[in-house]
Design a protein around this motif. Sequence first.
Motif, mmCIF file in Angstrom:
data_model
loop_
_atom_site.group_PDB
_atom_site.id
_atom_site.type_symbol
_atom_site.label_atom_id
_atom_site.label_comp_id
_atom_site.label_asym_id
_atom_site.label_seq_id
_atom_site.Cartn_x
_atom_site.Cartn_y
_atom_site.Cartn_z
ATOM 1 N N ASP A 171 3.202 10.080 1.921
ATOM 2 C CA ASP A 171 3.249 11.532 1.754
ATOM 3 C C ASP A 171 3.983 12.259 2.878
ATOM 4 N N ARG A 172 4.563 11.523 3.839
ATOM 5 C CA ARG A 172 5.305 12.137 4.939
ATOM 6 C C ARG A 172 6.528 11.282 5.255
ATOM 7 N N PRO A 173 7.527 11.857 5.918
ATOM 8 C CA PRO A 173 8.642 11.042 6.406
ATOM 9 C C PRO A 173 8.149 10.015 7.421
ATOM 10 N N VAL A 174 8.808 8.867 7.446
ATOM 11 C CA VAL A 174 8.484 7.807 8.403
ATOM 12 C C VAL A 174 9.601 7.723 9.425
ATOM 13 N N VAL A 175 9.238 7.703 10.707
ATOM 14 C CA VAL A 175 10.198 7.649 11.805
ATOM 15 C C VAL A 175 9.948 6.377 12.602
ATOM 16 N N ASP A 176 11.009 5.646 12.889
ATOM 17 C CA ASP A 176 10.894 4.373 13.604
ATOM 18 C C ASP A 176 10.633 4.583 15.081
ATOM 19 N N HIS A 177 9.514 4.031 15.556
ATOM 20 C CA HIS A 177 9.208 4.018 16.990
ATOM 21 C C HIS A 177 8.882 2.599 17.441
ATOM 22 N N THR A 178 9.423 1.610 16.730
ATOM 23 C CA THR A 178 9.124 0.219 17.079
ATOM 24 C C THR A 178 10.046 -0.322 18.161
ATOM 25 N N GLY A 179 11.273 0.187 18.203
ATOM 26 C CA GLY A 179 12.254 -0.357 19.133
ATOM 27 C C GLY A 179 12.813 -1.690 18.689
ATOM 28 N N LEU A 180 12.490 -2.122 17.477
ATOM 29 C CA LEU A 180 12.943 -3.425 16.985
ATOM 30 C C LEU A 180 14.396 -3.371 16.536
ATOM 31 N N LYS A 181 15.140 -4.404 16.846
ATOM 32 C CA LYS A 181 16.529 -4.542 16.423
ATOM 33 C C LYS A 181 16.674 -5.824 15.607
ATOM 34 N N GLY A 182 17.746 -5.903 14.856
ATOM 35 C CA GLY A 182 18.002 -7.124 14.097
ATOM 36 C C GLY A 182 17.306 -7.128 12.751
ATOM 37 N N ASP A 183 17.405 -8.256 12.065
ATOM 38 C CA ASP A 183 16.878 -8.415 10.702
ATOM 39 C C ASP A 183 15.646 -9.306 10.698
ATOM 40 N N TYR A 184 14.747 -9.012 9.751
ATOM 41 C CA TYR A 184 13.484 -9.744 9.662
ATOM 42 C C TYR A 184 13.199 -10.157 8.218
ATOM 43 N N GLN A 185 12.361 -11.191 8.091
ATOM 44 C CA GLN A 185 11.820 -11.566 6.789
ATOM 45 C C GLN A 185 10.595 -10.687 6.543
ATOM 46 N N VAL A 186 10.594 -10.000 5.412
ATOM 47 C CA VAL A 186 9.540 -9.023 5.150
ATOM 48 C C VAL A 186 8.929 -9.270 3.771
ATOM 49 N N ALA A 187 7.608 -9.271 3.706
ATOM 50 C CA ALA A 187 6.883 -9.362 2.438
ATOM 51 C C ALA A 187 5.918 -8.189 2.359
ATOM 52 N N LEU A 188 6.056 -7.381 1.333
ATOM 53 C CA LEU A 188 5.200 -6.217 1.147
ATOM 54 C C LEU A 188 4.450 -6.332 -0.171
ATOM 55 N N ASP A 189 3.127 -6.218 -0.106
ATOM 56 C CA ASP A 189 2.323 -6.127 -1.315
ATOM 57 C C ASP A 189 2.174 -4.652 -1.651
ATOM 58 N N LEU A 190 2.739 -4.244 -2.769
ATOM 59 C CA LEU A 190 2.761 -2.837 -3.139
ATOM 60 C C LEU A 190 1.671 -2.541 -4.154
ATOM 61 N N PRO A 191 0.666 -1.740 -3.782
ATOM 62 C CA PRO A 191 -0.362 -1.348 -4.742
ATOM 63 C C PRO A 191 0.227 -0.414 -5.782
ATOM 64 N N MET A 192 -0.463 -0.266 -6.887
ATOM 65 C CA MET A 192 0.030 0.564 -7.984
ATOM 66 C C MET A 192 0.343 1.987 -7.537
ATOM 67 N N SER A 193 -0.494 2.560 -6.657
ATOM 68 C CA SER A 193 -0.278 3.934 -6.231
ATOM 69 C C SER A 193 1.058 4.088 -5.508
ATOM 70 N N ALA A 194 1.383 3.123 -4.634
ATOM 71 C CA ALA A 194 2.641 3.199 -3.899
ATOM 72 C C ALA A 194 3.826 3.024 -4.833
ATOM 73 N N MET A 195 3.699 2.116 -5.798
ATOM 74 C CA MET A 195 4.787 1.881 -6.738
ATOM 75 C C MET A 195 5.048 3.101 -7.613
ATOM 76 N N MET A 196 3.987 3.750 -8.041
ATOM 77 C CA MET A 196 4.161 4.930 -8.889
ATOM 78 C C MET A 196 4.773 6.071 -8.107
ATOM 79 N N ALA A 197 4.391 6.215 -6.840
ATOM 80 C CA ALA A 197 4.992 7.253 -6.019
ATOM 81 C C ALA A 197 6.480 6.992 -5.837
ATOM 82 N N MET A 198 6.831 5.728 -5.592
ATOM 83 C CA MET A 198 8.218 5.365 -5.417
ATOM 84 C C MET A 198 9.016 5.593 -6.696
ATOM 85 N N ALA A 199 8.474 5.145 -7.825
ATOM 86 C CA ALA A 199 9.177 5.311 -9.096
ATOM 87 C C ALA A 199 9.348 6.780 -9.441
#
Length: 316
Positions: free
Chosen positions: A226-254
């Motif tokens: 419900d808000r913008p997300v701003v990066d404060h991790t300081g991470l660089k480069g590429d990563y392997q990422v796995a996200l489990d998306l609940p129905m609520s998040a998927m519907m918001a995205m769609a």
Amino acid sequence: MDQMQWLRFSCVSLVLWVGAASAQTGQVPLTFEVASVKVAGQLNPQKIMSGEQRIGRKVDKARVEYNSVALGELIAEAYKVKSFQVTGPDWMSGGMGVPRFDIQAKMPAGSTEDQIPQMLQALLAERFGLKIHKDSKERNIYELVIAKTGLKMKPSEAPPEGGAEPPAQGMSISGNIQDGKGVTVKGAPDGGTVHVNPSADGKGMRIELSKLNVDRLVEILSRMVDRPVVDHTGLKGDYQVALDLPMSAMMAMAGGMGAGPMGGRGGGDGNRMAEASDPSTSIFESVQALGLKLEGRKGPLETIVVDHLEKTPTEN
């Protein structure tokens, strides 16, 4: 197409578009040498999955193509900001029934891919009468930080001997969106592989990316909360990422993409974006599984405010 099929399609579409966007800079203001702008057909999941319909950006030497993109997406790329940093009329987001566009353009001799955003600014001003101003205000945001438990994402594996995986123009999509099984995208815009599969509990989707940087992760998460997300991790480069998306998040995205029966840009009883107060079965728990955390804060956020924009471009 039922709701779950639309949601699965939205997952793949989001990853493909976000990966196609550029955040490069240039020095010399330029315009495209030649540009054709046409209204694109409505997004068709079957055609996208079969490769008949493309979305996002493709660059081949001096030739630049944008396929089935909304004006809001083009403005974000032109000014090198995230989609949530562009404010203007709802129709520019490309919801159902709102035109998307196909653009074919030629870069002038001596120009580089880094200068495409500047050329896109000129194109939008000339063909759509775009006028904007920049603003910066204190807003409620989420800061993406590394959790106290430590980072759990693994760096992307090095490309095989002989070079990296195919770029976006070599992309292939396998799997049937209608059979309830997963979809695999090889040669995604950043050269990685994307798998979208039903979650173990059958109540959402699991999206696995072999190559994702934090900049792209922030863009994806911003579509679901419900808000913008701003990066404060300081991470660089590429990563392997796995996200489990609940129905609520998927519907918001769609909904934010104007996809399927949800339409619109998020919100509404069946389409509410996730909040930090949501139960543990939310996108916040999925982020924590990566060794990251979304923390609510107030902070300055630069915004591109659209003052004027035509729905129809001038003739080619």
